[in-house]
Design a protein around this motif. Structure first.
Motif, PDB file in Angstrom:
ATOM      1  N   ASP A 107       0.482  -0.814   0.335  1.00  0.00           N
ATOM      2  CA  ASP A 107       0.264  -0.357   0.067  1.00  0.00           C
ATOM      3  C   ASP A 107       0.937   1.118   0.422  1.00  0.00           C
ATOM      4  O   ASP A 107       2.396   1.704   1.400  1.00  0.00           O
ATOM      5  N   GLU A 108       0.293   1.741  -1.197  1.00  0.00           N
ATOM      6  CA  GLU A 108       1.807   3.634  -0.781  1.00  0.00           C
ATOM      7  C   GLU A 108       1.088   4.328  -0.307  1.00  0.00           C
ATOM      8  O   GLU A 108       2.603   5.456   0.384  1.00  0.00           O
ATOM      9  N   ASN A 109      -0.261   3.817   0.503  1.00  0.00           N
ATOM     10  CA  ASN A 109       0.311   5.700   2.133  1.00  0.00           C
ATOM     11  C   ASN A 109       0.882   4.707   2.686  1.00  0.00           C
ATOM     12  O   ASN A 109       1.371   5.491   3.976  1.00  0.00           O
ATOM     13  N   THR A 110       0.590   3.654   3.418  1.00  0.00           N
ATOM     14  CA  THR A 110       1.325   3.142   4.565  1.00  0.00           C
ATOM     15  C   THR A 110       2.699   2.939   3.936  1.00  0.00           C
ATOM     16  O   THR A 110       3.624   3.394   5.085  1.00  0.00           O
TER      17      THR A 110
ATOM     18  N   ALA B 147       4.096   5.287   2.875  1.00  0.00           N
ATOM     19  CA  ALA B 147       4.817   6.645   2.572  1.00  0.00           C
ATOM     20  C   ALA B 147       4.975   6.683   4.147  1.00  0.00           C
ATOM     21  O   ALA B 147       5.760   7.537   4.271  1.00  0.00           O
ATOM     22  N   ASP B 148       3.875   6.171   4.850  1.00  0.00           N
ATOM     23  CA  ASP B 148       3.649   6.655   6.950  1.00  0.00           C
ATOM     24  C   ASP B 148       5.016   6.373   7.070  1.00  0.00           C
ATOM     25  O   ASP B 148       6.317   7.058   7.771  1.00  0.00           O
TER      26      ASP B 148
ATOM     27  N   ALA C 220       2.651   8.159  -3.737  1.00  0.00           N
ATOM     28  CA  ALA C 220       2.739   8.515  -2.492  1.00  0.00           C
ATOM     29  C   ALA C 220       3.849   8.696  -1.481  1.00  0.00           C
ATOM     30  O   ALA C 220       4.185   9.325  -0.625  1.00  0.00           O
TER      31      ALA C 220
ATOM     32  N   ARG D 226       6.317  12.241  -0.142  1.00  0.00           N
ATOM     33  CA  ARG D 226       6.365  12.243   0.571  1.00  0.00           C
ATOM     34  C   ARG D 226       7.266  12.803   0.883  1.00  0.00           C
ATOM     35  O   ARG D 226       8.151  13.458   1.673  1.00  0.00           O
TER      36      ARG D 226
END
Length: 576
Positions: A456-459, A461-462, A506, A510
């Protein structure tokens, strides 16, 4: 009533009451001062040693009669799903083996699940241990699986059959994360990555100071942020977007595979060093340097057997020594003046092929001496994994770093690879503990191979932001290199960009926000508000000071801000 007989919230309450809110000891009788119970020695013998033979306290225990490498004292313990623990023990070997340079010792944790499947976690390791090492501390950490566990066992393993060893002061304790880590890293960033720009303004007495703006804009970062470069792609004339991305967003680079010894052998057999396949690597280095990037050399030799050229594996004795020396001299000669760093003997904690083949424990030190003699300019580095992103080799890397520094073999720094496992969320507190440990060697640390993994690209990123803040926010880190930043699709496990189009994911957005926005300085001050003397706290790097009067740029001057404060004198004229 024992903790194992309790369940639910009452069990957790009892644990907190017994162990405290910040640390909980899981092992019983870890100092062996109450005999050997509840320790087990399955299939071999254990005996108590007196205070004269212990590391601390009245007793230690000796393991002997071992017939398998995995035999060592063990104890069952209770872990909480998802919790982070630190394990440690003092260890001493009692006999060596003929013809061996030393033995591996490991702290291991075995998880047995309700379906009778198993998971074995290497918590800490140290290679090439001998009797001469005496008592040493082995330390590491692990995270309990985020699911139900039927039983958990802590044990020692590693040395070959027949090697006896003593252990003392064993401990497994829960460690907590610092909820204040973000503020602490921000404080370090402000203190270590910035300096003061003291601005002194001279202007005519009758000037309208409300019409004067002074823009302090950073044009280039001073801190090294770099990336691995695929040389095959970099030299391809159709990959201009790839080259532009590297040149635009990074100030350091490392040819990922192009300089590795075995890479030459895979693609072009040769009889001597002059026949090596080097043109592609040289073109890559030349292109990067022309674009203003500094370049790391990775790596001269690699002691893990599978990465050693097949022809070299056939050699031994003086022939092997000569081959390595020729390789070093040839490579250092053709790269002279083009590389800032060299990783000398890659992952030497996890492979000691050259030392074992030559039966020379100190040959790893000799490699550094040969490289420095061939070219004294590049800085020479150790480079290894499981030392920051995970901690199984941190204490071994500490010992290795201290050994190299004490030997005065021109080691300039230690590379920490920072490969996070799939779906492993970086823990800033854990990263800081590992970096604090390694920083005691007293040489710069570089995050040489940073990547995180999540589909998951948002994960992702985090994850990458947490890792970057923890690394950039530690004073011992002097450079950060992204290892795998390009992938085949936005859901690629490691990608910051989509391969081919180079479109940011993402995670990529970031990262660039941190590198080029949050960690770059761009401030505009109105003279009527700031006064003739004011200070800007700026990130290290190159700057342009722009003088803008009545909406028009009147003049500009350039300067570089390093670790020392900088005074900039600005003259404002009374005309546009």
């Amino acid at each position: 009533m024992s903790v194992s007989a309790l369940n639910g919230a009452f069990a957790m309450t009892l644990l907190l009451m017994t162990c405290g809110m910040t640390s909980c000891e899981l092992l019983k009788n870890g100092g062996f001062d109450n005999g050997m119970d509840p320790w087990h020695c399955w299939g071999f013998s254990c005996e108590l040693l007196g205070s004269a033979d212990s590391h601390q306290g009245s007793h230690a225990i000796r393991s002997h009669g071992r017939t398998k490498y995995y035999q060592g004292p063990s104890q069952e313990m209770t872990t909480v799903p998802g919790k982070l623990y630190q394990a440690q023990s003092w260890i001493k070997f009692l006999n060596d083996t003929t013809g061996s340079l030393g033995q591996l010792i490991e702290l291991e944790v075995a998880f047995n699940f309700p379906d009778d499947s198993h998971d074995y976690v290497n918590v800490a390791m140290r290679p090439l241990v001998t009797v001469a090492d005496g008592w040493f501390l082995l330390q590491g950490d692990f995270q309990a699986p985020p699911k139900a566990v039927k039983s958990t066992t802590f044990y020692y393993q590693g040395p070959v059959a027949g090697v006896d060893f003593a252990v003392d002061q064993a401990s497994v304790a829960e460690v907590t994360s610092d909820s204040n880590w973000r503020k602490e890293t921000d404080d370090v960033i402000n203190r270590v990555r910035k300096s003061n720009i003291n601005i002194v303004v001279t202007s005519p007495a009758n000037i309208d100071k409300s019409a004067v703006k002074l823009r302090v804009v950073q044009t280039k970062k001073g801190f090294p942020f770099g990336a691995t470069v695929d040389s095959w792609k970099y030299v391809n004339s159709s990959q201009q977007k790839y080259r532009d991305f590297i040149h635009t967003h990074f100030n350091w680079a490392v040819p990922g595979n192009a300089l590795k010894w075995r890479q030459f052998d895979w693609h072009q057999p040769h009889e001597g060093p002059g026949d090596k396949l080097y043109a592609r690597a040289q073109s890559t280095i030349d292109g990067l340097r022309k674009a203003g990037l500094k370049v790391r050399g990775h790596n001269m030799v690699w002691s893990v057997e599978q990465f050693i050229p097949e022809k070299i594996k056939q050699l031994s004795g003086q022939q092997l020594r000569d081959a390595v020396k020729n390789h070093i001299q040839w490579t250092m000669n053709v790269t002279k003046g083009t590389l800032e760093h060299w990783d000398v003997n890659n992952e030497n904690l996890h492979g000691q092929w050259f030392q074992e083949r030559l039966h020379d424990r100190d040959y790893d030190l000799e490699l550094f001496r040969m490289m420095h003699q061939a070219d004294p300019v590049p800085k020479l580095f150790l480079n290894d994994y499981n030392v920051v992103a995970q901690g199984a080799a941190t204490s071994a890397y500490l010992a290795q770093g201290q050994r190299f520094k004490n030997a005065n073999v021109h080691m300039s720094g230690m590379g920490v690879q920072c490969h996070f496992f799939k779906d492993q969320e970086p823990n800033p507190s854990q990263i800081k503990r590992h970096l604090d440990t390694l920083a005691t060697v007293g040489v710069p640390l570089w995050a040489t191979e940073l990547d995180v993994q999540s589909a998951d690209e948002n994960t992702r990123a985090d994850y990458i932001e947490k890792a970057l803040r923890a690394l950039y926010g530690h004073p011992a880190i002097e450079g950060i290199m992204f290892w795998s930043y390009g992938g085949s699709s936005p859901s690629s496990l490691q990608a910051l960009v989509v391969d081919g189009s180079m479109t940011l994911t993402a995670a990529g957005r970031r990262v660039l926000d941190l590198l080029e926005n949050q960690w770059m300085t761009d401030e505009t001050h109105v003279l009527s508000q700031s006064g003739d003397h004011f200070t800007v706290r700026g990130f290290h790097g190159d700057y342009e000071m722009q003088v803008i009067y009545q909406g028009h740029q009147q003049s500009s001057l350039n300067f570089t801000l390093g670790k020392d404060d900088e005074t900039v004198n600005v003259n404002v004229h009374g005309h546009t």
